[in-house]
Design a protein around this motif. Structure first.
Motif, PDB file in Angstrom:
ATOM      1  N   SER A 230       0.828  -1.230   0.000  1.00 35.93           N
ATOM      2  CA  SER A 230       0.000   0.000   0.000  1.00 35.93           C
ATOM      3  C   SER A 230       0.854   1.268   0.000  1.00 35.93           C
ATOM      4  O   SER A 230       0.581   2.217   0.748  1.00 35.93           O
ATOM      5  CB  SER A 230      -0.941   0.000   1.211  1.00 35.93           C
ATOM      6  OG  SER A 230      -1.809  -1.111   1.186  1.00 35.93           O
ATOM      7  N   GLN A 232       3.882   1.695   1.064  1.00 37.22           N
ATOM      8  CA  GLN A 232       4.977   1.718   2.019  1.00 37.22           C
ATOM      9  C   GLN A 232       6.214   1.046   1.418  1.00 37.22           C
ATOM     10  O   GLN A 232       6.112   0.142   0.594  1.00 37.22           O
ATOM     11  CB  GLN A 232       4.589   0.993   3.314  1.00 37.22           C
ATOM     12  CG  GLN A 232       3.522   1.699   4.133  1.00 37.22           C
ATOM     13  CD  GLN A 232       3.214   0.945   5.425  1.00 37.22           C
ATOM     14  OE1 GLN A 232       2.176   0.305   5.547  1.00 37.22           O
ATOM     15  NE2 GLN A 232       4.124   1.011   6.371  1.00 37.22           N
ATOM     16  N   ILE A 252       7.297  -4.671   6.302  1.00 34.82           N
ATOM     17  CA  ILE A 252       6.587  -3.460   6.725  1.00 34.82           C
ATOM     18  C   ILE A 252       5.581  -3.871   7.790  1.00 34.82           C
ATOM     19  O   ILE A 252       5.195  -5.044   7.887  1.00 34.82           O
ATOM     20  CB  ILE A 252       5.837  -2.776   5.567  1.00 34.82           C
ATOM     21  CG1 ILE A 252       4.711  -3.687   5.041  1.00 34.82           C
ATOM     22  CG2 ILE A 252       6.783  -2.360   4.455  1.00 34.82           C
ATOM     23  CD1 ILE A 252       3.649  -2.954   4.256  1.00 34.82           C
ATOM     24  N   ARG A 253       5.163  -2.897   8.580  1.00 38.90           N
ATOM     25  CA  ARG A 253       4.053  -3.107   9.499  1.00 38.90           C
ATOM     26  C   ARG A 253       2.899  -2.249   8.987  1.00 38.90           C
ATOM     27  O   ARG A 253       2.915  -1.022   9.141  1.00 38.90           O
ATOM     28  CB  ARG A 253       4.427  -2.712  10.921  1.00 38.90           C
ATOM     29  CG  ARG A 253       3.392  -3.149  11.954  1.00 38.90           C
ATOM     30  CD  ARG A 253       3.821  -2.783  13.364  1.00 38.90           C
ATOM     31  NE  ARG A 253       5.093  -3.363  13.740  1.00 38.90           N
ATOM     32  CZ  ARG A 253       5.242  -4.606  14.190  1.00 38.90           C
ATOM     33  NH1 ARG A 253       4.171  -5.402  14.270  1.00 38.90           N
ATOM     34  NH2 ARG A 253       6.428  -5.060  14.531  1.00 38.90           N
ATOM     35  N   PRO A 254       1.892  -2.878   8.338  1.00 40.21           N
ATOM     36  CA  PRO A 254       0.791  -2.096   7.768  1.00 40.21           C
ATOM     37  C   PRO A 254       0.133  -1.207   8.820  1.00 40.21           C
ATOM     38  O   PRO A 254       0.023  -1.584   9.986  1.00 40.21           O
ATOM     39  CB  PRO A 254      -0.173  -3.173   7.261  1.00 40.21           C
ATOM     40  CG  PRO A 254       0.684  -4.374   7.049  1.00 40.21           C
ATOM     41  CD  PRO A 254       1.728  -4.306   8.123  1.00 40.21           C
ATOM     42  N   ASN A 255      -0.277  -0.034   8.400  1.00 37.08           N
ATOM     43  CA  ASN A 255      -0.913   0.902   9.314  1.00 37.08           C
ATOM     44  C   ASN A 255      -2.122   0.276   9.985  1.00 37.08           C
ATOM     45  O   ASN A 255      -2.996  -0.293   9.332  1.00 37.08           O
ATOM     46  CB  ASN A 255      -1.357   2.162   8.558  1.00 37.08           C
ATOM     47  CG  ASN A 255      -0.180   2.935   8.000  1.00 37.08           C
ATOM     48  OD1 ASN A 255       0.900   2.938   8.581  1.00 37.08           O
ATOM     49  ND2 ASN A 255      -0.377   3.589   6.858  1.00 37.08           N
ATOM     50  N   GLY A 256      -2.156   0.366  11.284  1.00 38.54           N
ATOM     51  CA  GLY A 256      -3.306  -0.140  12.032  1.00 38.54           C
ATOM     52  C   GLY A 256      -3.312  -1.633  12.248  1.00 38.54           C
ATOM     53  O   GLY A 256      -4.264  -2.168  12.808  1.00 38.54           O
ATOM     54  N   GLU A 257      -2.282  -2.358  11.816  1.00 36.98           N
ATOM     55  CA  GLU A 257      -2.234  -3.806  11.977  1.00 36.98           C
ATOM     56  C   GLU A 257      -1.014  -4.194  12.809  1.00 36.98           C
ATOM     57  O   GLU A 257       0.018  -3.527  12.776  1.00 36.98           O
ATOM     58  CB  GLU A 257      -2.184  -4.503  10.614  1.00 36.98           C
ATOM     59  CG  GLU A 257      -3.424  -4.241   9.758  1.00 36.98           C
ATOM     60  CD  GLU A 257      -3.424  -5.084   8.495  1.00 36.98           C
ATOM     61  OE1 GLU A 257      -2.921  -6.220   8.534  1.00 36.98           O
ATOM     62  OE2 GLU A 257      -3.931  -4.590   7.466  1.00 36.98           O
ATOM     63  N   SER A 258      -1.159  -5.293  13.532  1.00 42.05           N
ATOM     64  CA  SER A 258      -0.074  -5.713  14.423  1.00 42.05           C
ATOM     65  C   SER A 258       0.952  -6.603  13.731  1.00 42.05           C
ATOM     66  O   SER A 258       2.122  -6.615  14.106  1.00 42.05           O
ATOM     67  CB  SER A 258      -0.655  -6.456  15.636  1.00 42.05           C
ATOM     68  OG  SER A 258      -1.408  -7.585  15.221  1.00 42.05           O
TER      69      SER A 258
END
Length: 418
Positions: A230, A232, A252-258
């Motif tokens: 997305s 990133q 990456i650590r997707p926004n809003g996900e752990s």
């Protein structure tokens, strides 16, 4: 009419909602495990002097052993402490405790006795996924460890690919392991899971129910990864691993996900210095793992095969999805290790993943670390897991199970809670 246990009620609800199909073998196991739940929740004054017998479940790949064991653990009343864990991860924990105990100059006696008592204090019920023994280091400690666990009232519920008498078959010094087999039979009811069909390969044929997992088309692989990113940019992240080590991955650590989205080549993920501790740490932190450049294994790639299967096992246990970009169909990837006709699978795989035979289930193979040295599954330096010893009898089962589990990862509902 006796009231339903939480396990029975949950199982029937899942059937009514279409999340599970009616299966006589699964239903019989649910009834047996429901009886165990009832025994565990009886007032102490009504219990026998010893703890109730556990259940050791074995049977073919994809027949629902792990799913029913998951439901059993999840529906135990809150006052019953439990630990649901893959056997790989449990043994890593035991070895870590053993190392810590031996490093303390004040420790006296057999550390495994105290470790077993500590494990029992933490969890009355131990639920293992894929109980298997191919490692001599594990084989030599299990009797003493479980003597303490069972001796203080612990209960075991475990799934396995083989009956107890086949554990550690052809392993080094197996005569020293045999007393533990007798312990299992004494402390657990040995339950054969009936059924031959692999439910993972019999789910809906509707393409809308699936997402591609094994991509033979590089453009699809890149498109899927690009969608996950997305916008990133991948960065190098360090994941802490047991033993004061770290695993470096591009993620990456997707926004809003752990959970992380990890992108790696097969060489980076399964070559060089990798073991089950690395994969446990990786799967705890991830939600999706993309692996490019998966290739057909060479005859001397046995350690690489073991690492790949271990990764698949631990990802499946953690509900992590693996995406692979391969230069060969999945079954053919293993063709130089075992003949496709020897790969044991139940049920009918889709046409793009057909095999030429059928058979049983599988095992995952442990890695032993002594200091910073990785030993083979037989416990001998440079000894192959498929040229003798306990690993030889398990490798064909492991491959069948890896294929089955990768296929299940392709369903949209994989990993979604019930």
């Amino acid at each position: 009419m006796a009231s339903q246990t939480a396990l029975e009620a949950t199982y029937r609800a899942l059937i009514s909602r279409g999340r599970l199909s009616q299966d006589n073998g699964q239903a019989a196991l649910v009834t047996r495990l429901a009886q165990l739940q009832t025994s565990l929740t009886q007032p102490k004054s009504e219990l026998k002097a010893s703890a109730p017998r556990g259940v050791y479940i074995y049977g073919s790949v994809g027949t629902g052993k792990s799913r029913i064991a998951d439901l059993f653990a999840a529906t135990l009343p809150s006052q019953i402490s439990r630990r649901r864990i893959h056997f790989h991860e449990f043994m890593l924990d035991v070895h870590a405790r053993l190392h810590k105990a031996r490093s303390q100059s004040s420790f006296r006696g057999d550390p495994l006795i105290q470790i077993g008592m500590d494990v029992r204090t933490e969890s009355q019920v131990l639920c293992f996924d894929e109980f298997q023994v191919t490692d001599i280091a594990d084989a030599m400690i299990l009797k003493r460890l479980f003597s303490a666990i069972w001796g203080t009232g612990g209960v075991l519920v475990s799934t396995s690919n083989r009956p107890p008498e086949k554990l550690y078959e052809n392993g080094l010094n197996r005569d020293l392991f045999v007393p533990f087999i007798h312990q299992i039979k004494d402390r657990c009811e040995v339950w054969k899971m009936e059924g031959q069909d692999d439910y993972r390969t019999k789910n809906s044929d509707d393409p809308a129910d699936r997402i591609d997992v094994l991509f033979l088309d590089p453009s699809k692989f890149k498109e899927s990864l690009h969608k996950q990113l997305s916008g990133q940019e991948l960065e190098r992240l360090e994941i802490a691993v047991h033993g004061n080590r770290a695993l470096s991955v591009s993620a990456i650590r997707p926004n809003g996900e752990s959970g992380l989205v990890v992108s790696s080549t097969f060489e980076e993920m399964c070559h060089s210095y990798r073991g089950s501790a690395d994969y446990v740490a990786l799967c705890r932190q991830s939600k999706d793992i993309y692996i490019s450049k998966l290739r057909k294994f060479a005859k001397d790639d046995l350690d690489v095969v073991r690492r790949f299967i271990t990764l698949v096992d631990l990802a499946y246990e953690s509900k992590v999805r693996i995406f692979c970009l391969s230069d060969a169909p999945l079954v053919e990837v293993f063709a130089n290790i075992v003949r496709p006709a020897d790969v044991p699978l139940q049920g009918q795989l889709p046409r793009q993943m057909t095999v030429r035979s059928e058979g049983g289930s599988s095992s995952s193979m442990m890695t032993t670390f002594i200091g910073e040295t990785e030993w083979s599954a037989t416990g001998l330096a440079e000894a192959s897991l498929v040229t003798g010893g306990a690993g030889e009898t398990d490798v064909r089962f492991a491959i069948g199970r890896a294929i089955s589990r990768l296929y299940e990862m392709g369903f949209r509902e994989y990993g979604i809670g019930d």
